[in-house]
Enzyme design. Structure first.
Site, PDB file in Angstrom:
ATOM      1  N   ASN A 397       6.791  -1.965 -14.306  1.00 34.41           N
ATOM      2  CA  ASN A 397       7.588  -2.295 -13.131  1.00 34.41           C
ATOM      3  C   ASN A 397       8.276  -3.641 -13.280  1.00 34.41           C
ATOM      4  O   ASN A 397       9.489  -3.715 -13.474  1.00 34.41           O
ATOM      5  CB  ASN A 397       6.704  -2.276 -11.876  1.00 34.41           C
ATOM      6  CG  ASN A 397       7.515  -2.267 -10.595  1.00 34.41           C
ATOM      7  OD1 ASN A 397       8.569  -2.888 -10.494  1.00 34.41           O
ATOM      8  ND2 ASN A 397       7.025  -1.562  -9.580  1.00 34.41           N
ATOM      9  N   ASP A 398       7.503  -4.719 -13.227  1.00 33.43           N
ATOM     10  CA  ASP A 398       8.096  -6.060 -13.246  1.00 33.43           C
ATOM     11  C   ASP A 398       8.850  -6.355 -14.533  1.00 33.43           C
ATOM     12  O   ASP A 398       9.828  -7.098 -14.524  1.00 33.43           O
ATOM     13  CB  ASP A 398       6.994  -7.105 -13.036  1.00 33.43           C
ATOM     14  CG  ASP A 398       6.214  -6.862 -11.752  1.00 33.43           C
ATOM     15  OD1 ASP A 398       6.863  -6.596 -10.725  1.00 33.43           O
ATOM     16  OD2 ASP A 398       4.972  -6.936 -11.785  1.00 33.43           O
ATOM     17  N   ILE A 399       8.397  -5.778 -15.656  1.00 36.03           N
ATOM     18  CA  ILE A 399       9.015  -6.092 -16.945  1.00 36.03           C
ATOM     19  C   ILE A 399      10.338  -5.367 -17.156  1.00 36.03           C
ATOM     20  O   ILE A 399      11.014  -5.584 -18.162  1.00 36.03           O
ATOM     21  CB  ILE A 399       8.053  -5.771 -18.106  1.00 36.03           C
ATOM     22  CG1 ILE A 399       7.719  -4.284 -18.137  1.00 36.03           C
ATOM     23  CG2 ILE A 399       6.804  -6.622 -18.006  1.00 36.03           C
ATOM     24  CD1 ILE A 399       6.912  -3.864 -19.351  1.00 36.03           C
TER      25      ILE A 399
END
Length: 470
Positions: A397-399
């Protein structure tokens, strides 16, 4: 074994440890690196047990302890799943810290270990004990909390106490003052009280430090604790006048520090800001109402996903923690093998902080027998996304969040990310629309060329594989 032979054995073990670190820097050489490390450790243990510092009557106790520890390690290696490796690593770090603490106390109260030191030598030795116990206590309690967070026994949301920085400063001043009471104490009894108080403060600091670090920073926490465990071992080496332990601890401590620096760069953060804490939520709570970007998501089925993969020429797979939780790496390998047999160019893009420890995704893919040569680091593969037909994100998600580049107000602004949205089509596999571990919503989900494949990664990938073979 006389002291000369023991020194030669230590030198050989040191060389093997250095070769081990060199081998572990590359996936293709990692097995050889592990072998060098195991052989080096075997030589180090034998040289120590059979060396001049161990009395014959103590060998039986050491062998018994090694048998118990070896049995526990063998059991853990057989039952611990690959998805549990981060918490196992944290638990191992805690044991190093505990050992440093216990050795420090034992060394201090043992007359045979301290009576021959006089004057400045005694003060230096006591400073080594104090420092070893201090680092060991911080490592022990911090690693136990990290284990709890990684195993979901403790929430990942940072615990930010009011005035926490002042609390840390007060603890540091107390530790420095106690060191003046400990070093040069007139007797073991007089020095034991400040040593015990310092240990309690260090244990509390380790808990406070890691609890204040959010779940999104866990890869940095793991590498940081790895560094601490190395310095604890080095301090123990100074305590025991063991050259090999000093060198080994310095190798582990410095390599862990370098890795922590690399992890921080991968998140566009500095080490002090990580230690200060405050980044990350409790593991992916939904974004606040009204915080989501405008637009709607476009769902896709497993059959449609298989059709896109079948017609693609270039595919990049981006694995994340969701793949580890679902234990989907073996199905990912089967899909990869099937597509490559059909002439599709399949590669993997690995972000430095994907998962919950450094190299987490690399370990899982290696376990699933994914070829090393198609597993690429972020810097190697980011420029290839515009020529990619399908970029498939499995539980990350964040990456892969474009807000890191597009939104200066985002908490992850400036963080290097895998630019999957530049592919012709991106497919994100998630259980739900919950935000990632950093608690930041992802505009990628709403882009016109993105599709959402909802469900358990293992189940959905099994369906994709069946559709591909149909």
């Amino acid at each position: 074994m006389d002291s000369t032979l023991s020194t030669v054995a230590y030198l050989g073990a040191t060389i093997l440890f250095i070769l081990s670190l060199g081998g572990l820097s590359n996936p293709e050489n990692s097995r050889r690196g592990n072998l060098f490390g195991m052989v080096g450790m075997a030589i180090a243990v034998l040289a120590t047990v059979l060396g001049p510092q161990v009395a014959p009557q103590g060998i039986a106790w050491i062998v018994g302890a090694m048998a118990v520890g070896g049995a526990i390690g063998l059991y853990a290696a057989r039952v611990v799943k690959m998805t549990q490796m981060p918490e196992l690593v944290a638990l191992m770090h805690s044991l190093v810290g505990l050992a440093a603490m216990l050795v420090g106390f034992a060394n201090y109260i043992d007359p045979a270990a301290t009576d021959h030191f006089k004057g400045a030598e005694r003060s230096i030795h006591e400073a080594e004990i104090y420092l070893g116990v201090l680092i060991g206590a911080v490592t022990f309690s911090g690693s136990v909390i990290a284990f709890g967070q990684l195993s979901a026994k403790i929430g990942g949301k940072p615990m930010l106490l009011p005035g926490r920085h002042w609390i840390n400063l007060a603890g540091l001043i107390a530790v420095i003052w106690l060191s003046t009471r400990f070093v040069g104490a007139s007797s073991v009894g007089a020095g034991m009280l400040p040593l015990l108080i310092m240990t309690a403060i260090a244990l509390a600091f380790g808990v406070h430090m890691v609890m204040a670090i959010g779940g999104a920073d866990m890869p940095v926490v793991v590498s940081m604790l790895n560094s601490y465990s190395g310095w604890a071992a080095a301090a123990t080496g100074f305590m025991l006048s063991n050259d090999l332990l000093i060198v080994t601890g310095a190798l582990v401590g410095s390599s862990g520090a370098i890795l922590s620096y690399i992890m921080c760069r991968a998140m566009n953060r500095n080490f002090i800001s990580v230690i200060a804490g405050g980044f990350g939520t409790g593991g992916g709570a939904p974004a606040a109402a009204g915080a989501a970007p405008a637009g709607e998501v476009s769902p896709i089925s497993a059959t449609e996903t298989a059709e896109l993969l079948r017609n693609a020429k270039n595919v990049i797979i981006v694995p994340g923690y969701g793949m580890a939780v679902a234990q989907a790496q073996h199905t990912v390998f089967e899909i990869t093998r099937h597509l490559r047999e059909k002439g599709v160019n399949v590669r993997f893009g690995i972000h430095p902080v994907a998962g919950r420890m450094p190299g987490h995704m690399n370990v899982l893919l290696a376990e699933a027998k994914v070829p090393y040569d198609i597993v690429m680091e972020m810097d190697e593969i980011n420029a290839d996304f515009p020529e990619t037909d399908v970029a498939m994100v499995i539980g990350a998600n964040d990456i892969v969040n474009p807000a890191a580049q597009d939104d200066p107000a985002s908490p992850i602004a400036g963080m290097p990310v895998l630019e999957v949205w530049k592919g012709k089509t991106s497919i994100v596999m998630k259980r739900s629309m919950a935000s990632g571990y950093a608690g930041v919503d992802n505009p990628l989900f709403y882009k016109d060329n993105n599709r959402m494949l909802f469900g358990d990664a293992k189940k959905m990938l099994d369906e994709v594989l069946v559709a591909l073979k149909a």
